[in-house]
Write a protein that holds these residues in place. Sequence first.
Motif, short mmCIF file in Angstrom:
data_model
loop_
_atom_site.label_atom_id
_atom_site.label_comp_id
_atom_site.label_asym_id
_atom_site.label_seq_id
_atom_site.Cartn_x
_atom_site.Cartn_y
_atom_site.Cartn_z
N LYS A 144 0.83 -1.21 0.00
CA LYS A 144 0.00 0.00 0.00
C LYS A 144 0.87 1.26 0.00
N PRO A 145 0.60 2.20 -0.90
CA PRO A 145 1.38 3.44 -0.92
C PRO A 145 0.84 4.44 0.12
N ILE A 146 0.87 4.05 1.38
CA ILE A 146 0.26 4.87 2.43
C ILE A 146 1.00 6.19 2.60
N ASP A 147 2.32 6.12 2.60
CA ASP A 147 3.10 7.36 2.76
C ASP A 147 2.77 8.37 1.67
N GLU A 148 2.67 7.86 0.42
CA GLU A 148 2.39 8.76 -0.69
C GLU A 148 1.02 9.41 -0.55
N VAL A 149 0.05 8.65 -0.10
CA VAL A 149 -1.30 9.18 0.09
C VAL A 149 -1.31 10.24 1.20
N ILE A 150 -0.61 9.94 2.29
CA ILE A 150 -0.55 10.91 3.39
C ILE A 150 0.19 12.16 2.96
N ASP A 151 1.34 11.98 2.27
CA ASP A 151 2.14 13.13 1.82
C ASP A 151 1.39 13.99 0.82
N ALA A 201 -14.36 5.34 4.66
CA ALA A 201 -14.13 4.45 5.81
C ALA A 201 -13.22 3.30 5.42
N TRP A 202 -13.43 2.75 4.24
CA TRP A 202 -12.62 1.63 3.76
C TRP A 202 -11.16 2.07 3.56
N ALA A 203 -10.99 3.22 2.91
CA ALA A 203 -9.64 3.71 2.65
C ALA A 203 -8.90 3.99 3.96
N LEU A 204 -9.57 4.62 4.91
CA LEU A 204 -8.94 4.93 6.19
C LEU A 204 -8.64 3.65 6.98
N THR A 205 -9.51 2.66 6.86
CA THR A 205 -9.26 1.37 7.50
C THR A 205 -8.00 0.73 6.94
N ASN A 206 -7.81 0.84 5.63
CA ASN A 206 -6.60 0.29 5.00
C ASN A 206 -5.36 1.04 5.46
N ILE A 207 -5.46 2.34 5.63
CA ILE A 207 -4.33 3.11 6.16
C ILE A 207 -4.00 2.65 7.57
N ALA A 208 -5.05 2.42 8.37
CA ALA A 208 -4.86 2.01 9.76
C ALA A 208 -4.24 0.62 9.87
N SER A 209 -4.31 -0.17 8.80
CA SER A 209 -3.75 -1.53 8.84
C SER A 209 -2.24 -1.54 8.72
N GLY A 210 -1.64 -0.37 8.47
CA GLY A 210 -0.20 -0.29 8.33
C GLY A 210 0.50 -0.14 9.67
N GLU A 211 1.61 0.56 9.66
CA GLU A 211 2.41 0.74 10.87
C GLU A 211 1.68 1.62 11.89
N ASP A 212 2.16 1.58 13.13
CA ASP A 212 1.54 2.37 14.20
C ASP A 212 1.53 3.85 13.86
N ARG A 213 2.55 4.31 13.15
CA ARG A 213 2.61 5.75 12.84
C ARG A 213 1.45 6.18 11.94
N TYR A 214 0.96 5.25 11.12
CA TYR A 214 -0.19 5.59 10.28
C TYR A 214 -1.45 5.73 11.14
N ALA A 215 -1.60 4.81 12.09
CA ALA A 215 -2.74 4.92 13.01
C ALA A 215 -2.65 6.22 13.80
N ALA A 216 -1.44 6.61 14.20
CA ALA A 216 -1.25 7.86 14.95
C ALA A 216 -1.67 9.06 14.09
N THR A 217 -1.40 8.99 12.79
CA THR A 217 -1.83 10.07 11.89
C THR A 217 -3.34 10.20 11.88
N LEU A 218 -4.02 9.06 11.86
CA LEU A 218 -5.48 9.09 11.87
C LEU A 218 -6.01 9.63 13.19
N VAL A 219 -5.33 9.30 14.29
CA VAL A 219 -5.72 9.84 15.59
C VAL A 219 -5.64 11.35 15.56
N GLU A 220 -4.56 11.89 15.00
CA GLU A 220 -4.38 13.34 14.92
C GLU A 220 -5.49 14.01 14.12
#
Length: 543
Positions: free
Chosen positions: A207-214, A238-257
Amino acid sequence: MIDAGVVPALSKLLEMDRKAIRREACWALSNIAAGSSQQVQALFVATPPVFPKVLEIVRTGTMDVRKEALWVVSNGLESCSWESILYLVDTLQVLRVLCELLSISDAAILSVALQCIHKLLKRAADKDQVARFVAVLADMNAIDAIENLQSHGKMEDMPDEGNTAALIDGTNHPIFDDNRRLIFCETIEQQLQAMQYFRKLLSVENKPIDEVIDAGLVPRFVQFLENDSQRELQFEAAWALTNIASGEDRYAATLVEHGVIPIFVRLMRTGDLRIVEQSAWGIGNMAGGNSEIRDLCLTEGAMPPLLEARQAQAVASVEIPEEAVDMILATGIASHLVLLLNGPASLAIKTAVLRSVGAILSGNEDQTQHMIDAGVIPALSKLLEMDRKAIRREACWALSNIAGGSGQQVQALFDTTPPVFPKVLEIIRTGTMDVRREALFVLINGLESCSWESILYLVDALQVLRVLCELLSINSAAVLTVVLQCIHKLLKRAADKDQVDRFIAVVADLNAIDAIENLQSHGSSEVHRYIVAIGRYFGRTIV
């Protein structure tokens, strides 16, 4: 889903007139094609066949459907067998179909077509047969056509030898930038199109999570997540954010923010089961590997709606992640729930607690064991004595979940005080139909993995065969089916110990053999199936 027959069903949908149906069917097939080699092979052996129809869509479909069909091909080429590659090239002429697209103006489709050609050449090179495939391209004058694309603005996006990830993740494609612009448009149609693109992009293995966040897309996803007036857009977000949350803890922390947790918690109580499910998965993914985020989820009130969603799982097509239940159990709630079951709580509270307990017990064996260790079995056993039918029914359902567990967990039902099975069999004898059926499921589940000593206890001490044979004249086909299933299971367990004659003698003494044979005219196919199976133990042929 494959075992349930989804591939032939999707293959048939490729023939439908409605473009939207064909597009969604192709997308679903592309997900299968991205799976294991065994799952990809299922696409080649399906009846009706999948790939002839997919390639026909690649040739003649509208641009949006073509693109989804091309992803079926591209994903399948990654791990299908070499024999399947030859079938595509020699029988279905996949290279010819792909080369026909080289003059197409749509950059996104052209990119996937080139990706498919590249993968075919790479697979051929692995077998030292690349010259053969190049010859096919030469015969079609496609080599010049490909070379002429060097001046195309999109050629730099083609992967280097051995590196297909750049095209799979899609972040280097102009289409990524196009959809990033679309997602900020004002029209719902454009927003939904872009949101579906990013959801699919975040569903691939790498998943290109970093690219999506950046790219600054998370705040926009969150806006869509909050928009209750556009449920489809909300679901995709909801589906896209769930997929982001399935990555590393730092991605979940981004969603928390970005405040995702309270939104997910709120959405778990919406009436849309798809959004309930995605929100529960989002919470589970975020909390699964991080105790701090887990505590935040609980502080935001995630536990009650998660338990409610878990209960809904038993009656609706909702799947709640195990991580979400683990998060609940990590709070130490099991002991508190058992305390409420044992205590003088009101009927309303006891019912709600009982449903929560049953929902947890429907999880995996570790979760079930957590509840057993907290003392749930004696508490449930006491509830079988209550006057309220609803309580007895829910208690039986919870116990049937335990009975469906490991041999050790089933044994705990036999070892508990007060004892469970005498009460269960009394309910089977005298309860109302709906409670009887739940009690029968406690029995049938338990018979699967309980010890032989427990089988003898049921037959000799509790006279389970007598109780079951007394129900052979019952009117309810649903109850009768489970009764026959229990008798069959007991005979099977006895046969494994070479003691089937002993159990048959009990049935014969009850004049139940004739009663079972008389059921062959019963209208229920399930009833008939079990009397045929039981008849074999009696040496009788029932047709």
